[in-house]
Write an enzyme that holds these catalytic residues in place. Structure first.
Site, mmCIF file in Angstrom:
data_model
loop_
_atom_site.group_PDB
_atom_site.id
_atom_site.type_symbol
_atom_site.label_atom_id
_atom_site.label_comp_id
_atom_site.label_asym_id
_atom_site.label_seq_id
_atom_site.Cartn_x
_atom_site.Cartn_y
_atom_site.Cartn_z
ATOM 1 N N MET A 84 4.565 2.192 12.457
ATOM 2 C CA MET A 84 5.142 0.926 12.893
ATOM 3 C C MET A 84 5.876 1.057 14.215
ATOM 4 O O MET A 84 6.899 0.431 14.454
ATOM 5 C CB MET A 84 6.126 0.393 11.834
ATOM 6 N N ASP A 130 -1.872 -6.586 0.508
ATOM 7 C CA ASP A 130 -1.136 -6.632 1.779
ATOM 8 C C ASP A 130 -2.047 -6.873 2.963
ATOM 9 O O ASP A 130 -3.250 -6.711 2.868
ATOM 10 C CB ASP A 130 -0.510 -5.249 2.005
ATOM 11 N N LYS A 162 2.685 -9.431 4.907
ATOM 12 C CA LYS A 162 3.860 -9.731 5.714
ATOM 13 C C LYS A 162 3.568 -9.226 7.111
ATOM 14 O O LYS A 162 3.279 -8.047 7.297
ATOM 15 C CB LYS A 162 5.091 -9.010 5.157
HETATM 16 N N1 SAH Z 1 2.164 2.494 2.981
HETATM 17 C C1 SAH Z 1 1.467 2.589 4.242
HETATM 18 C C2 SAH Z 1 2.397 2.365 5.433
HETATM 19 C C3 SAH Z 1 2.921 0.978 5.514
HETATM 20 S S1 SAH Z 1 3.883 0.742 6.955
HETATM 21 C C4 SAH Z 1 0.797 3.962 4.335
HETATM 22 O O1 SAH Z 1 1.069 4.831 3.513
HETATM 23 O O2 SAH Z 1 -0.023 4.141 5.247
HETATM 24 C C5 SAH Z 1 2.733 0.019 8.063
HETATM 25 C C6 SAH Z 1 2.367 0.969 9.186
HETATM 26 O O3 SAH Z 1 1.445 1.942 8.729
HETATM 27 C C7 SAH Z 1 1.662 0.321 10.348
HETATM 28 O O4 SAH Z 1 2.562 -0.315 11.232
HETATM 29 C C8 SAH Z 1 1.011 1.504 11.010
HETATM 30 O O5 SAH Z 1 1.927 2.263 11.747
HETATM 31 C C9 SAH Z 1 0.623 2.324 9.802
HETATM 32 N N2 SAH Z 1 -0.781 2.063 9.400
HETATM 33 C C10 SAH Z 1 -1.228 1.537 8.269
HETATM 34 N N3 SAH Z 1 -2.574 1.487 8.240
HETATM 35 C C11 SAH Z 1 -2.992 2.026 9.399
HETATM 36 C C12 SAH Z 1 -4.256 2.278 9.994
HETATM 37 N N4 SAH Z 1 -5.395 1.991 9.357
HETATM 38 N N5 SAH Z 1 -4.281 2.866 11.198
HETATM 39 C C13 SAH Z 1 -3.169 3.201 11.850
HETATM 40 N N6 SAH Z 1 -1.942 2.970 11.358
HETATM 41 C C14 SAH Z 1 -1.851 2.394 10.150
#
Ligand code: SAH
Length: 473
Positions: free
Chosen positions: A383, A248, A270
């Site tokens: 998000m 991803d 995406k």
């Molecule tokens: N499965 C992922 C979440 C996917 S949704 C998890 O468990 O973290 C995507 C959202 O995750 C982003 O829009 C943001 O809000 C958050 N996110 C993912 N990686 C991040 C990071 N390194 N720092 C801050 N927010 C993050």
């Protein structure tokens, strides 16, 4: 080569350990695990050794070492803290032609003990010839992380089928090819995820209908928020063994760099609002590759089951009868909290935490604002960067005060991490002022203010936002 490496069968062989302390205990346990018959000589024993003696697992001679004890012994270990005793044990034992080792003293040993990775019946022994034991131990630690826990069970399964395979494949190179495929493909995957009946079934199947390759396996693997140190060992093993890796947008480069050199890396990212590869296409790719017998790693940022659509992918795999495994990852909220010094719960401030998605208009509408606006809890919005005005308005309208602390954690756990703190009242202006971009999480609740006090990551590197300016203090 200074030492000739061998593996010795100690089953029921008489062995002597001289000494009764913790080193003697360690050596005794190692000998017992190889089923040796152990005698320990020492005036006194430390508690665990004495327990072993009481249980009859070792024979204890409660007196000092004397030369006659070496007679008839196959292997002797000098494990006292007295040089003169160890020297005399070594001299007597070598005279008698025994194998003898003085612990951490190669000069008084005719064999040395290696560092061991035990996946019995697979055992790996590492030695630096006494020159740098720490280096040998580091190599061991590396192998420990890379080799699957159930490697030994796989070896046992192969042992069971050896004769049969020999009969079926009389040609040696065909036989070797069969084993290479079996011991690295789906049979191995099934064993490593703990499904030994399935491993046996697949092995049987490849013997009875060898022309039809078995389906590969899919691993739904959490890559964590960015820092490669936060990947699980299981996730690392997947990256090291997968044929194809579909990753991803949120998977960091440093995690991707851990992939096997010859793996196919396929970007299926995406971006919000512009879906290049649809979810259906991703699922189709997973299934197709698995049907070709490939080991497929579906690598997702954070945890695959937290806002990751992991469930949908598993449902499709299950329908297509493809084996899968799920490897959790550190989700963004948890990574962001740790790396910004914001505890998600705290005895004074929050007794629960909610992970909330603020992805799209529809999902904001279905949020239970009354529940979210309760005190003494922490909210972490994923998000959410694009929907701040609604978030702010609804949380305040449903009862949270404008002074409730908030923190944005952008690019959590990565070198470029930035943290900006403020209050619910200044939510929008804080984000604007610091130009907070995706990926970020938003923490709302009393704990958010602790970030100012407990920050540790990136502060010295100057990656954090100017705290005073951010908080207005
Ligand atoms: N499965 C992922 C979440 C996917 S949704 C998890 O468990 O973290 C995507 C959202 O995750 C982003 O829009 C943001 O809000 C958050 N996110 C993912 N990686 C991040 C990071 N390194 N720092 C801050 N927010 C993050």
């Amino acid at each position: 080569m200074d030492y000739y490496p061998i593996f010795v069968d100690l089953r029921a062989k008489p062995c002597l350990v001289v000494g009764g302390g913790s080193v003697a205990l360690r050596k005794t346990k190692a000998l017992l695990s190889a089923h040796a018959t152990v005698t320990v000589v020492a005036p006194d024993l430390e508690p665990e050794l004495s327990h072993l003696a009481e249980q009859g697992l070792v024979t204890h001679l409660a007196h000092p070492f004397s030369d006659d004890l070496v007679l008839g012994k196959f292997l002797v270990i000098a494990a006292t803290d007295r040089l003169e005793v160890n020297t005399s044990v070594y001299q007597t034992a070598t005279k008698q032609g025994c194998l003898v080792n003085s612990v951490d003293d190669p000069k008084r040993s005719n064999f040395i003990t290696p560092a061991i990775v035990d996946r019995s019946p697979i055992v790996i022994a590492i030695s630096s010839g006494g020159s740098a034991p720490v280096l040998a131990r580091r190599i061991r630690a590396k192998l420990e992380t890379e080799l699957p826990k159930r490697l030994g069970q796989l070896a046992n399964l192969a042992q069971k089928y050896r004769q049969r395979v020999k009969k079926i494949f009389s040609n040696i190179s065909a036989r070797r090819k069969f084993w290479e495929m079996t011991l690295t493909g789906p049979v191995a995957d099934a064993m490593f995820r703990g499904d030994s009946p399935e491993a046996t079934r697949l092995l049987e199947q490849s013997l009875t209908s060898p022309q039809k390759p078995a389906n590969g396996t899919v691993g739904l693997v959490g890559a964590g928020p960015g820092d490669k140190g936060l990947l699980t060992l299981r996730g690392f093993q997947w990256l090291q063994t997968a044929d194809v890796i579909l990753y991803d947008r949120l998977v960091s480069n440093e995690v991707l760099e851990l992939a096997r050199r010859d793996a196919d890396l396929v970007f299926v990212g995406k971006k919000p609002g512009c879906h290049q590869v649809t979810q259906e296409q991703i699922i189709e790719k997973l299934i197709n590759w698995a049907r070709q017998g490939k080991k497929v790693c579906r690598l997702k940022g954070g945890d695959p089951f937290v806002f990751g659509r992991g469930g949908e992918e598993l449902e499709a795999l299950q329908q297509a009868q493809i084996q899968y495994e799920v490897v959790p990852g550190i989700t963004a909220a948890v990574g962001a909290a740790a790396y910004s010094g914001i505890p998600l719960t705290h005895r004074d401030h929050a007794s629960s935490v909610r992970f909330v998605t603020a992805h799209c208009k529809k999902s904001l509408d279905c949020l239970d604002w009354n529940a979210l606006a309760k005190e003494k809890q922490t909210l972490v919005f994923y998000m959410g960067v694009a929907k701040l005005e609604t978030l702010q308005k609804e949380l305040i309208r449903h009862g949270l005060t404008a002074t409730t602390p908030i923190a944005f954690v952008e690019n959590a756990t990565r070198q470029e991490q930035r943290v900006a703190t403020g209050t619910l009242g200044t939510l929008f202006s804080t984000a604007e002022r610091y130009k907070i971009v995706s990926p970020s999480v938003l923490v709302v609740g009393e704990v958010a203010k602790l970030g100012n006090q407990l920050a540790w990551f990136g502060v010295k590197a100057g990656n954090t936002i100017d705290w005073q300016a951010a908080t207005g203090t």
